[in-house]
Design an enzyme around this catalytic site. Sequence first.
Site, PDB file in Angstrom:
ATOM      1  N   ARG A 152       1.588  -6.402   3.317  1.00  0.00           N
ATOM      2  CA  ARG A 152       1.039  -5.088   3.780  1.00  0.00           C
ATOM      3  C   ARG A 152      -0.381  -5.379   4.297  1.00  0.00           C
ATOM      4  NH1 ARG A 152       4.944  -4.322   3.422  1.00  0.00           N
ATOM      5  NH2 ARG A 152       6.569  -3.169   2.265  1.00  0.00           N
ATOM      6  N   SER A 194       2.692   4.778  -0.629  1.00  0.00           N
ATOM      7  CA  SER A 194       2.070   3.915  -1.826  1.00  0.00           C
ATOM      8  C   SER A 194       0.382   3.793  -1.643  1.00  0.00           C
ATOM      9  CB  SER A 194       2.494   2.631  -1.554  1.00  0.00           C
ATOM     10  OG  SER A 194       4.184   2.631  -1.867  1.00  0.00           O
ATOM     11  N   GLU A 265      -3.784  -0.124  -1.024  1.00  0.00           N
ATOM     12  CA  GLU A 265      -3.021  -0.232   0.495  1.00  0.00           C
ATOM     13  C   GLU A 265      -3.602   0.841   1.339  1.00  0.00           C
ATOM     14  OE1 GLU A 265       1.182  -0.655  -0.135  1.00  0.00           O
ATOM     15  OE2 GLU A 265       1.446   0.537   1.982  1.00  0.00           O
TER      16      GLU A 265
HETATM   17  C1  LIG Z   1       5.755   9.572   3.102  1.00  0.00           C
HETATM   18  C2  LIG Z   1       5.393   8.164   3.367  1.00  0.00           C
HETATM   19  C3  LIG Z   1       5.966   7.245   3.356  1.00  0.00           C
HETATM   20  C4  LIG Z   1       5.527   5.720   3.700  1.00  0.00           C
HETATM   21  N1  LIG Z   1       6.248   4.576   3.200  1.00  0.00           N
HETATM   22  C5  LIG Z   1       5.878   3.426   3.596  1.00  0.00           C
HETATM   23  C6  LIG Z   1       6.760   2.354   3.544  1.00  0.00           C
HETATM   24  O1  LIG Z   1       7.899   2.306   2.961  1.00  0.00           O
HETATM   25  N2  LIG Z   1       6.305   1.231   3.880  1.00  0.00           N
HETATM   26  C7  LIG Z   1       4.914   0.764   4.333  1.00  0.00           C
HETATM   27  O2  LIG Z   1       4.597  -0.276   4.713  1.00  0.00           O
HETATM   28  N3  LIG Z   1       4.002   1.797   4.354  1.00  0.00           N
HETATM   29  C8  LIG Z   1       4.704   3.143   4.137  1.00  0.00           C
HETATM   30  N4  LIG Z   1       3.925   4.320   4.355  1.00  0.00           N
HETATM   31  C9  LIG Z   1       2.288   4.036   4.881  1.00  0.00           C
HETATM   32  C10 LIG Z   1       2.154   4.380   6.492  1.00  0.00           C
HETATM   33  O3  LIG Z   1       3.395   4.921   7.026  1.00  0.00           O
HETATM   34  C11 LIG Z   1       2.114   2.826   7.044  1.00  0.00           C
HETATM   35  O4  LIG Z   1       1.117   2.382   6.567  1.00  0.00           O
HETATM   36  C12 LIG Z   1       1.915   3.235   8.652  1.00  0.00           C
HETATM   37  O5  LIG Z   1       1.849   2.045   9.013  1.00  0.00           O
HETATM   38  C13 LIG Z   1       0.548   3.710   9.038  1.00  0.00           C
HETATM   39  O6  LIG Z   1       0.649   4.274  10.255  1.00  0.00           O
HETATM   40  P1  LIG Z   1      -0.382   5.069  11.065  1.00  0.00           P
HETATM   41  O7  LIG Z   1      -0.198   5.022  12.351  1.00  0.00           O
HETATM   42  O8  LIG Z   1      -0.092   6.237  10.349  1.00  0.00           O
HETATM   43  O9  LIG Z   1      -1.804   4.230  10.725  1.00  0.00           O
HETATM   44  P2  LIG Z   1      -3.155   5.041   9.943  1.00  0.00           P
HETATM   45  O10 LIG Z   1      -2.735   5.362   8.711  1.00  0.00           O
HETATM   46  O11 LIG Z   1      -3.709   6.006  10.801  1.00  0.00           O
HETATM   47  O12 LIG Z   1      -4.150   3.809   9.891  1.00  0.00           O
HETATM   48  C14 LIG Z   1      -3.547   2.593   9.008  1.00  0.00           C
HETATM   49  C15 LIG Z   1      -4.510   1.701   8.956  1.00  0.00           C
HETATM   50  O13 LIG Z   1      -4.098   0.898  10.343  1.00  0.00           O
HETATM   51  C16 LIG Z   1      -5.363   0.824  11.138  1.00  0.00           C
HETATM   52  N5  LIG Z   1      -4.942   1.025  12.456  1.00  0.00           N
HETATM   53  C17 LIG Z   1      -4.489   2.157  13.092  1.00  0.00           C
HETATM   54  N6  LIG Z   1      -4.164   1.740  14.378  1.00  0.00           N
HETATM   55  C18 LIG Z   1      -4.865   0.839  14.488  1.00  0.00           C
HETATM   56  C19 LIG Z   1      -5.031   0.112  15.929  1.00  0.00           C
HETATM   57  N7  LIG Z   1      -4.369   0.445  17.062  1.00  0.00           N
HETATM   58  N8  LIG Z   1      -5.632  -1.259  16.081  1.00  0.00           N
HETATM   59  C20 LIG Z   1      -6.257  -1.497  14.808  1.00  0.00           C
HETATM   60  N9  LIG Z   1      -6.011  -0.905  13.471  1.00  0.00           N
HETATM   61  C21 LIG Z   1      -5.186   0.113  13.337  1.00  0.00           C
HETATM   62  C22 LIG Z   1      -6.282   1.800  10.480  1.00  0.00           C
HETATM   63  O14 LIG Z   1      -7.719   1.431  10.650  1.00  0.00           O
HETATM   64  C23 LIG Z   1      -5.924   1.792   9.045  1.00  0.00           C
HETATM   65  O15 LIG Z   1      -6.597   0.677   8.374  1.00  0.00           O
HETATM   66  C24 LIG Z   1       4.257   5.469   3.902  1.00  0.00           C
HETATM   67  C25 LIG Z   1       3.510   6.579   4.358  1.00  0.00           C
HETATM   68  C26 LIG Z   1       3.792   8.076   4.023  1.00  0.00           C
HETATM   69  C27 LIG Z   1       2.843   9.230   4.105  1.00  0.00           C
END
Ligand SMILES: Cc1cc2nc3c(=O)[nH]c(=O)nc-3n(C[C@H](O)[C@H](O)[C@H](O)COP(=O)(O)OP(=O)(O)OC[C@H]3O[C@@H](n4cnc5c(N)ncnc54)[C@H](O)[C@@H]3O)c2cc1C
Length: 269
Positions: A152, A194, A265
């Site tokens: 993660r 999570s 996380e």
């Molecule tokens: C309902 C639900 C279910 C989920 N299930 C899972 C699951 O099964 N497995 C799992 O792993 N996660 C899960 N997640 C968490 C989430 O979906 C993941 O972590 C996803 O990768 C987040 O992507 P995001 O674009 O929304 O990133 P954000 O939430 O906007 O950012 C997450 C992190 O990435 C960094 N970041 C974003 N973009 C960049 C970039 N371009 N360059 C550098 N850093 C960057 C941010 O600074 C932050 O630290 C879930 C979330 C929800 C709401």
Amino acid sequence: MLVDFSKHSSLGLGISAEVKIFDREELGLDIDYKGLKELGLNYLGKFNFIGRGNNILVYRGEKLASLKGFDHILDLGNLIEIGANVKSRDMFKYFKEHNFIGAEFLAHLPGELGGLIKMNAGMKDYEISNMLHSCNINGKWVLKEELDFEYRALKTKGAILAARFLKIPGFSKNLEAICLKMRANQPGGKTCGSCFKNPKGNYAGKLLEDAGMKGFFVKGVGFSEKHANFLVNTGKETNPDIALEVIDLAKAKVFEKSGINLECELALL
Ligand SMILES: Cc1cc2nc3c(=O)[nH]c(=O)nc-3n(C[C@H](O)[C@H](O)[C@H](O)COP(=O)(O)OP(=O)(O)OC[C@H]3O[C@@H](n4cnc5c(N)ncnc54)[C@H](O)[C@@H]3O)c2cc1C
């Protein structure tokens, strides 16, 4: 641009903060990101980039930035290149349509490519880094072997602009179905998914449950009755401090009960 993170976060909690937008077209960032040289290759590394807000809690809001226009999916022959702004759902669809392995778990995992890579998002043994070939960080292509991935997290710092994946035939409908089934047990509504990473050999959800945190809420913010590690916001609160309070309490209770230090996380920004 001022962004209200109670709206730009799946948890519905966050302050309003200034976000610098790096627009690919405006900056003239070509495919090799030569345009970045004018900014200086390490310039982007000074910011905290945000994606779709599915795993963030913005309570300080310092040096935030966001990418715009990195939304390409390119077939490069042996590899597929995907831009940081491509949604997980679109990557999933592309891999499924072209019968490639590696995106089965993305069907209902919200986010965009940059966030997926930074979080090394995944389910069970399947992680976004599995089929990764290389990643463009701050305008430079870096091979996966040189990137510091762990469960993660991608520890390597910098802005993720795009990534290249191996093209291996064999999309698994069976795996897609298994992942979808796992989703069925997860809570809906406002959530970040999570909250804590699973410690080695253990489950954060079980530790939280054993510590009495399952179903514990402050002003509607707390750990779901359905899945103890899912932080949810059931009410109208938008103040991120409530989540911080709940997180601190959960960590203390789990440590008291098990001697284990839970690691967030959820990205606290
Ligand atoms: C309902 C639900 C279910 C989920 N299930 C899972 C699951 O099964 N497995 C799992 O792993 N996660 C899960 N997640 C968490 C989430 O979906 C993941 O972590 C996803 O990768 C987040 O992507 P995001 O674009 O929304 O990133 P954000 O939430 O906007 O950012 C997450 C992190 O990435 C960094 N970041 C974003 N973009 C960049 C970039 N371009 N360059 C550098 N850093 C960057 C941010 O600074 C932050 O630290 C879930 C979330 C929800 C709401």
